[in-house]
Design a protein around this motif. Structure first.
Motif, mmCIF file in Angstrom:
data_model
loop_
_atom_site.group_PDB
_atom_site.id
_atom_site.type_symbol
_atom_site.label_atom_id
_atom_site.label_comp_id
_atom_site.label_asym_id
_atom_site.label_seq_id
_atom_site.Cartn_x
_atom_site.Cartn_y
_atom_site.Cartn_z
ATOM 1 N N LEU A 1 -6.303 7.629 10.570
ATOM 2 C CA LEU A 1 -7.120 6.405 11.308
ATOM 3 C C LEU A 1 -5.867 5.222 11.551
ATOM 4 C CD1 LEU A 1 -10.448 6.079 10.030
ATOM 5 C CD2 LEU A 1 -9.740 7.554 12.057
ATOM 6 N N GLU A 2 -5.064 5.240 10.662
ATOM 7 C CA GLU A 2 -4.048 4.175 10.585
ATOM 8 C C GLU A 2 -2.858 3.856 11.738
ATOM 9 O OE1 GLU A 2 -2.715 6.458 7.168
ATOM 10 O OE2 GLU A 2 -4.654 5.776 8.169
ATOM 11 N N ALA A 3 -2.835 5.374 11.929
ATOM 12 C CA ALA A 3 -1.516 5.789 12.843
ATOM 13 C C ALA A 3 -1.797 5.751 14.189
ATOM 14 C CB ALA A 3 -1.274 7.375 12.443
ATOM 15 N N ASN A 4 -0.913 5.064 14.902
ATOM 16 C CA ASN A 4 -1.051 5.128 16.378
ATOM 17 C C ASN A 4 -0.066 5.748 17.067
ATOM 18 O OD1 ASN A 4 -3.010 2.715 16.362
ATOM 19 N ND2 ASN A 4 -1.202 1.150 15.550
ATOM 20 N N GLU A 5 0.902 6.432 16.567
ATOM 21 C CA GLU A 5 1.731 7.112 16.968
ATOM 22 C C GLU A 5 1.349 8.570 17.761
ATOM 23 O OE1 GLU A 5 3.406 4.103 14.870
ATOM 24 O OE2 GLU A 5 2.462 5.824 14.143
ATOM 25 N N HIS A 6 1.742 8.802 18.853
ATOM 26 C CA HIS A 6 1.490 10.025 19.448
ATOM 27 C C HIS A 6 2.506 10.785 20.376
ATOM 28 C CE1 HIS A 6 0.143 7.060 22.492
ATOM 29 N NE2 HIS A 6 0.245 8.158 23.221
#
Length: 553
Positions: free
Chosen positions: A97-102
């Motif tokens: 949930l804390e990861a914004n990278e894609h």
């Protein structure tokens, strides 16, 4: 001064002796794109000798343009390892949930087609894609019947039309494997998975076993490793190679790059779109997603130069292309494809706002005559009428003779402003049939209940249902309304105490967790949760989460 031949031979041999060790010690660069777990990357790092391989992580946490940053840094990769969940078509993502990278595949296409980052992937020898379906050969879209019919309308025989469809599917199948082959052009080896990939820890364990048995000598050599494929055989690992200019379908990649190459001006790209629209519509249909995305970009006033307007006028005035396109749209087997083509026709100047509305009203009326209507049609009707401008645009006719006028048909009418249809759909939410509950949930995602009295009545009806999967799904639909009404919360707590189902209790806990803190700040609630709790399966910790939440208040 001319040297004797013997001395020249000695000097040449000496040069070889000195140059060979230097070449042998040149390190290969292993680039990693880690958007989820780092298990695979660390497994490679542990087993590849540091004197022969250097690792570079391309993702910079908190920086959205990390791929562009890597390009500007002049990094050049020999091996690429991509770790992340893959949605099967368009993006690598994280489950944290804390990861914004894609990592969007569109961005990889842009880099590949634009040559804006010539060094990053120019010397790649192999790519490792650790994600589900990264090399799945199945086409991502299917429109075979309508394409065949369009070819027949263009004058081909049925046999010729089917043969051309097979050729189109081979080149334009748009499977994830096709896209990866186009992105990683000329790369000798691309590893990936045709279906479900192992999770990070399992993949790392398998890699460790491979390296212990085979060492590191098969990595970065530009040829498929039988040992690696064998180690991952239980997970369906497969390998392919990047597309080359000699590939039978290299022209497909050139078409794709007309959309992805950011060096092309809007005028040149619109010229290609016009050319594409002048082909047989079956071919145009293959590129519908890209055409729709690109035309939407032209809504930006900054892009609407006089030259762009002139190019759009040229398309709008092409009556032959318009007729073919609309004929295909009206014949599309899937209503959502038809609706999207009508949107594109409007954006290209082929339909006025009123003409598009009339076309959509016809489409929605036809939906009401179908014997089978499902969640896809409900989603479509509600989405098309998001602005309420299609209210009333539905047929009053019943379904074909012998078919049941069911919740799904009512939900379509409800999406289009029918109060009777809405009432029937809400009854479906408390139906003992799971299919009816699913339809009602799909409708409520678009048209939630805003009236407090109506919401209380729905909640009361849900509490009277038999404990079942249908009741759990109905409760989950109720929870999306972020309930804080004391009367409804009281009904739910009584149901919590009376039900024999741990799943129902977990669904109630989920509703309470979404409620505001003040609504559930009651000392008696914690006691009820503990006293009346049913035994639940391992891992079903929604009630535990609510208990911990209340204890922290």
């Amino acid at each position: 001064m001319r040297l004797p031949p013997k001395l020249l031979a000695i000097l040449f041999a000496t040069t070889l002796c000195w140059s060979t060790p230097l070449a042998a010690t040149e390190k290969q660069t292993v680039c990693t794109i880690t958007v989820n777990s780092s298990d695979e990357k660390e497994a490679f790092r542990r087993h590849l000798p540091a004197d022969k391989y250097q690792f570079v992580e391309l993702v910079e946490r908190g920086r959205p343009d990390w791929l562009g940053s890597a390009c500007r840094a002049g990094i050049s990769c020999d091996v690429l390892i991509v770790s992340g969940h893959f949605d099967g078509s368009s993006v690598f993502f994280s489950d944290r949930l804390e990861a914004n990278e894609h990592l969007p595949v569109d961005e990889l296409e842009r880099v590949s087609c634009s040559d804006s980052c010539t060094g990053l992937f120019s010397r790649l020898k192999e790519v490792h894609l650790f994600g589900c379906n990264t090399l799945n050969p199945q086409p991502l879209s299917s429109s075979s019947a309508e394409i065949v019919r369009s070819f027949v309308r263009d004058g081909q025989s049925l046999k010729e039309a089917k043969q051309q469809l097979r050729s189109l599917n081979a080149g334009h199948g748009e499977s994830s494997r096709d896209r990866m082959r186009q992105v990683f052009k000329d790369v000798p080896v691309i590893y990936g998975f045709s279906s479900t990939a192992p999770l990070g820890p399992a993949a790392a364990s398998t890699l460790t076993g491979f390296f212990r048995a085979n060492g590191a000598h098969e990595i970065g050599k530009g040829r498929a490793s039988r040992g690696l494929l064998g180690s991952f055989a239980p997970y369906g690992m497969t390998a392919t190679q990047g597309m080359t200019e000699q590939d039978p379908h290299a022209a497909v990649r050139r078409d794709v790059c007309q959309f992805a190459d950011d060096r092309l001006s809007d005028v040149k790209r619109l010229g290609f779109v016009h050319q594409l629209l002048q082909r047989k519509t079956g071919e145009t249909r293959i590129h519908l997603d890209r055409i729709q995305k690109y035309v939407k970009l032209l809504d930006d006033p900054a892009r609407r130069t006089p030259e762009v307007d002139h190019a759009l006028l040229g398309i709008a005035g092409d009556g032959a292309a318009r007729a073919r396109f609309l004929d295909f749209a009206r014949d599309a087997d899937r209503s959502e494809v038809r609706a999207r083509m009508l949107d594109v026709a409007r954006d290209l100047g082929w339909l006025s706002a009123k003409e598009r509305r009339d076309e959509l009203a016809t489409l929605l009326g036809e939906l009401q005559t179908r014997s089978v209507v499902g969640m896809t049609e409900v989603d479509l009707a509600c989405t098309l009428n998001q602005e309420q401008d299609l209210n009333g645009a539905f047929s009053q006719r019943r379904s074909p003779e012998g078919a049941v006028e069911n919740v799904a048909h009512a939900a379509v009418r409800a999406c289009l402003g029918s109060t009777a249809g809405r009432a029937r759909t809400l009854q479906g939410l408390v139906s003992p049939h799971d299919a009816d509950v699913q339809i009602a949930r799909a409708y409520l995602r678009h048209r939630p209940i805003s009236d407090a009295t109506e919401l209380r009545q729905v909640a009361a009806d849900i509490t009277l249902m038999r404990a079942s999967d249908a009741q759990v799904r109905a409760l989950e639909a109720l929870g999306r309304h972020y309930v804080s009404d004391p009367e409804i919360l009281g009904m739910l707590m009584r149901l919590y105490s009376e039900t024999a189902s741990s799943s129902v209790q977990a669904a109630i806990a989920g509703i309470l967790l979404r409620s505001d803190r003040q609504s559930i700040a009651d000392a008696r609630l914690l006691g009820i949760l503990l006293k009346d709790r049913r035994r639940s399966p391992p891992g079903d910790d929604m009630v535990d989460a609510l208990i911990h939440h209340l204890q922290a208040l």
